[in-house]
Design an enzyme around this catalytic site. Structure first.
Site, PDB file in Angstrom:
ATOM      1  CG  ASP A 101      -3.245   2.271  -3.437  1.00  0.00           C
ATOM      2  OD1 ASP A 101      -4.183   1.453  -3.519  1.00  0.00           O
ATOM      3  OD2 ASP A 101      -2.805   2.883  -4.422  1.00  0.00           O
ATOM      4  CB  SER A 149      -4.602   3.252  -7.586  1.00  0.00           C
ATOM      5  OG  SER A 149      -4.800   2.354  -6.533  1.00  0.00           O
ATOM      6  CG  ASP A 200       1.309   1.428  -9.081  1.00  0.00           C
ATOM      7  OD1 ASP A 200       0.768   1.045 -10.126  1.00  0.00           O
ATOM      8  OD2 ASP A 200       0.888   1.119  -7.953  1.00  0.00           O
ATOM      9  CB  THR A 202      -0.928   6.463  -6.111  1.00  0.00           C
ATOM     10  OG1 THR A 202      -1.871   5.413  -5.989  1.00  0.00           O
ATOM     11  CG2 THR A 202      -1.284   7.589  -5.167  1.00  0.00           C
ATOM     12  CG  HIS A 352      -5.002  -6.373  -4.990  1.00  0.00           C
ATOM     13  ND1 HIS A 352      -5.944  -6.551  -5.961  1.00  0.00           N
ATOM     14  CD2 HIS A 352      -4.812  -5.044  -4.894  1.00  0.00           C
ATOM     15  CE1 HIS A 352      -6.311  -5.371  -6.447  1.00  0.00           C
ATOM     16  NE2 HIS A 352      -5.637  -4.447  -5.803  1.00  0.00           N
ATOM     17  CG  HIS A 392      -9.248   1.735  -4.086  1.00  0.00           C
ATOM     18  ND1 HIS A 392      -8.688   0.577  -3.589  1.00  0.00           N
ATOM     19  CD2 HIS A 392      -8.366   2.224  -4.986  1.00  0.00           C
ATOM     20  CE1 HIS A 392      -7.542   0.359  -4.185  1.00  0.00           C
ATOM     21  NE2 HIS A 392      -7.307   1.348  -5.039  1.00  0.00           N
TER      22      HIS A 392
HETATM   23 ZN   LIG Z   1      -5.574  -2.249  -5.893  1.00  0.00          ZN
END
Ligand SMILES: [Zn+2]
Ligand SMILES: *[C@@H]1O[C@H](CO)[C@@H](O)[C@H](O)[C@H]1NC(C)=O
Ligand SMILES: *[C@@H]1O[C@H](CO)[C@@H](O)[C@H](O)[C@H]1NC(C)=O
Length: 643
Positions: A101, A149, A200, A202, A352, A392
């Site tokens: 991820d 995601s 989450d 994914t 992030h 991404h």
């Molecule tokens: Zn993210």
């Protein structure tokens, strides 16, 4: 050149024109003029005969070599060969799908160089991933050129594009059948392994359908089998326990008082929630399905921090080995294998946080898990393919950074990252504890001393901090994690294009502006931090994953999974569409006591969701500089869980 030829010449056959082209090529290559006019017709004839003979001999030779080679490959692969570019797989097989991820191409350069420096390896040393790179994936969603995601994983799970935030629902808010659901219904065993919350985006996209990724309580219910298709996941390992605990217990983050751990047990799940429970599985030798392992309330700590608490949390590699052994054993006597999704979830979080030291350890942990899967494939007799990709890029990472106005030196310094032993997120937590506790209030000198010694030196290996830097940590505790990450990024000369405070080293000036600016930056972070860059596709071998070689749309990955396992996603979508009135635990019931159609997927959330159309420019640039960062209230109030 055509000027040399008579207009009505009889030499217009394709053979002649191809000869002419050869002459032209020769002329171009040798720089000599063509002498076509001097060539006799006889020469042309014999040259044609010669070429034909040569072509015939060459073709026959190629065919013979190909047959011999194919024969040898098949012999070498033995019973493992199930698929070639000319056919579909048959027989029992497994598919292991891995998601990194938020890992973009630069994350790999960063990690590769870091590892070389840290371990004293030669400059051509590579990661395991590097040796299995087969292609790239384009990642845009239906609502944005920059995906999240949720839309990313919907592309992998359903093979279809949707809007950012969608958990395997389409832009019209109808559910789409996933490869995991289809695999389960076709008789495969299934698993999900992550290092973040199992609820989450994914993992959710494989086993749940909700209109917004924030509906994690609902996602937890569906993952356990409160789902129109019944229980579709056999093995769950990861974090996110808080969404399974009743709100009457400490450590719960559920909105209601349902006890999903109890629900899981009633459904037959074997539940483990700590390291002892995990160790009792003996890396899968002793585990029983269905299995629910939730090892953290929310995220499992970053690898860089986990290294200090290995006895509390299992690693991604350990969970991967456990899952593969468990599923392999469980399908031993079946004519169907298994499908599993394994995610290196927190590479994204480190992006992030703009925290390069943390990110390299996350990527290395993922690389180890990837290697563990390859090792399993070597050992296991069932034919299988491993495919890995990212949803991404996160952070706009750049391995080089201009720190001063003068022309930059071409370099970045991986050695700086080797000195860090903790994430900036972790260190920011320790800082808060210190300041909330005794904190030597009003004694700036003592505070600076403490922070320098216990956080900067001990945690990041930074020994040259300025007073401004240290003071900004005290004055802007709320932002300490970003400040720490920026301190190490600058020293390593690593850049992030979507960092909150761009345009020079202005932390102190930020402190003199408003706190709302900081809050604003934290909010926009989750919008701005993903990049629309192509990401890599990896596979155990190009032989098995040949349809994914080259540049692809992210939906091709979902289609590949379905195709490799021979799954019919449309029939699953149809089953889901037929379940509109299915009454889930959180379905809405209307006045006439009927379940609202598809209310089991949660409210589509009104106009906050933009679908079908790409983002357009709303004057954001001007807005930002005008209102000094005040965020408009229509924006989502908290993006804290949005990755
Ligand atoms: Zn993210
Ligand atoms: C716990 O959930 C119930 C509904 O299931 C709700 O009424 C109650 O307010 C919740 N309690 C807390 C502390 O959130
Ligand atoms: C309740 O929902 C059902 C199914 O969607 C619908 O046919 C019915 O008209 C609804 N009743 C009311 C009072 O909204």
């Amino acid at each position: 050149m055509a000027r040399d030829e008579p207009l009505l010449a009889p030499r217009t056959s394709s053979e002649l024109s191809s000869l002419r082209n050869e002459d032209e090529e020769d002329a171009l290559l040798t720089g000599q003029r063509m002498n076509r006019n001097e060539q006799s017709r006889g020469w042309v004839f014999w040259r044609q005969v010669g070429l034909f003979t040569w072509a015939l001999v060459a073709t026959v030779a190629v065919i013979i070599f190909a047959v011999i080679y194919q024969h040898q490959v098949i012999q070498k692969q033995g019973s493992k060969s199930t698929w070639g570019p000319s056919g579909k797989p048959t027989g029992k097989r497994n598919l292991i799908f891995m998601v990194s991820d938020g890992m973009g191409p630069t994350s790999l350069s960063l990690t590769r160089s870091f590892r070389q420096i840290e371990l004293g390896l030669p400059p051509d040393d590579t990661l395991v991933l590097d040796r299995h790179h087969i292609g790239t994936s384009r990642t845009r969603s239906t609502s944005s050129l920059v995906t999240d995601s949720a839309a990313g994983a919907t592309a992998f799970a359903c093979g279809l594009k949707s809007y950012n935030g969608a958990i395997s629902v389409l832009p019209d808010h109808s559910p789409c059948g996933t490869v995991l659901e289809a695999a389960k219904l076709a008789g495969y065993m299934t698993g999900l392994v992550v290092t973040t919350r199992i609820t989450d985006a994914t993992p959710a996209c494989f086993a749940a359908h909700v209109n917004q990724r924030q509906y994690e309580d609902r996602i937890a219910e569906q993952e356990l089998g409160e789902h129109p298709l019944g229980q579709v996941v056999d093995l769950i390992l990861g974090g996110g326990r808080c969404h399974f605990l009743t709100n009457l217990t400490q450590g719960s983050c559920r909105a209601d008082d349902r006890d999903l751990i109890q629900v899981a047990k009633e459904k037959g799940f074997h539940y483990v929630d700590d390291r002892d429970g995990f160790d009792a599985l003996s890396l899968g030798v002793d585990s029983k399905l269905p299995l629910l392992g939730l090892f953290a309330e929310k995220d499992i700590p970053y690898e860089i921090d986990r290294q200090h608490v290995k006895d509390v949390y299992p690693s991604l590699e350990e969970m991967t080995r456990t899952a593969l052994t468990t599923l392999s054993k469980a399908t031993e006597n079946s004519d169907k294998g298994f499908f599993i999704m394994i995610e290196g979830s927190r590479i994204d979080h480190a992006g992030h946080g703009n925290d390069p030291a943390t990110q390299v350890h996350e990527v290395l942990a993922y690389d180890k898990a990837f290697a563990a899967v390859l090792e399993f494939l070597e050992r296991d007799s069932t034919p299988a393919v491993l495919v890995g990709t990212s949803d991404h890029e996160t952070g706009g990472l750049a391995t080089a950074r201009q720190l001063h106005k003068s022309y930059p030196e071409y370099k970045w310094l991986p050695g700086v990252l080797t000195k860090a032993s903790h994430s900036s997120e972790y260190l920011a937590g320790r800082l808060r504890e210190y300041l909330d506790g005794n904190g030597e209030k009003n004694n700036r000198v003592a505070q600076r001393d403490h922070i320098r010694k216990n956080l900067l030196e001990a945690g990041l290996g930074i020994t040259d901090s300025t007073d401004d830097e240290v003071d900004s940590l005290v004055d802007l505790t709320d932002r300490a994690s970003y400040i720490l990450a920026d301190m190490i990024s600058r020293r390593a000369q690593v850049g992030w294009t979507t960092h909150g405070h761009s345009g020079g080293y202005s932390l102190v000036s930020i402190s003199r502006r408003s706190i709302s600016f900081i809050i604003f930056m934290r909010r926009v972070a989750n919008w701005a931090f993903h990049l629309g860059v192509d990401v890599n596709i990896y596979a155990s071998s190009t032989k098995d994953a040949w349809p994914l070689v080259g540049n692809h749309e992210n939906t091709d990955i979902g289609s590949f999974i379905a195709s490799y396992l021979d799954l019919d996603l449309q029939s699953i979508t149809k089953k889901l569409l037929d379940s509109g009135l299915w009454s889930g635990p959180s379905s809405k019931v209307n006045a006439s006591n009927t379940v609202d159609e598809f209310s089991w997927m949660g409210d589509p959330l009104g106009d906050d969701i933009r679908v079908d159309q790409l983002d357009s420019y709303h004057g954001d640039f001007r807005k930002r500089s005008n209102d000094n960062g005040f965020v408009s209230t229509q924006r989502r109030s908290c993006g804290c869980a949005d990755h």
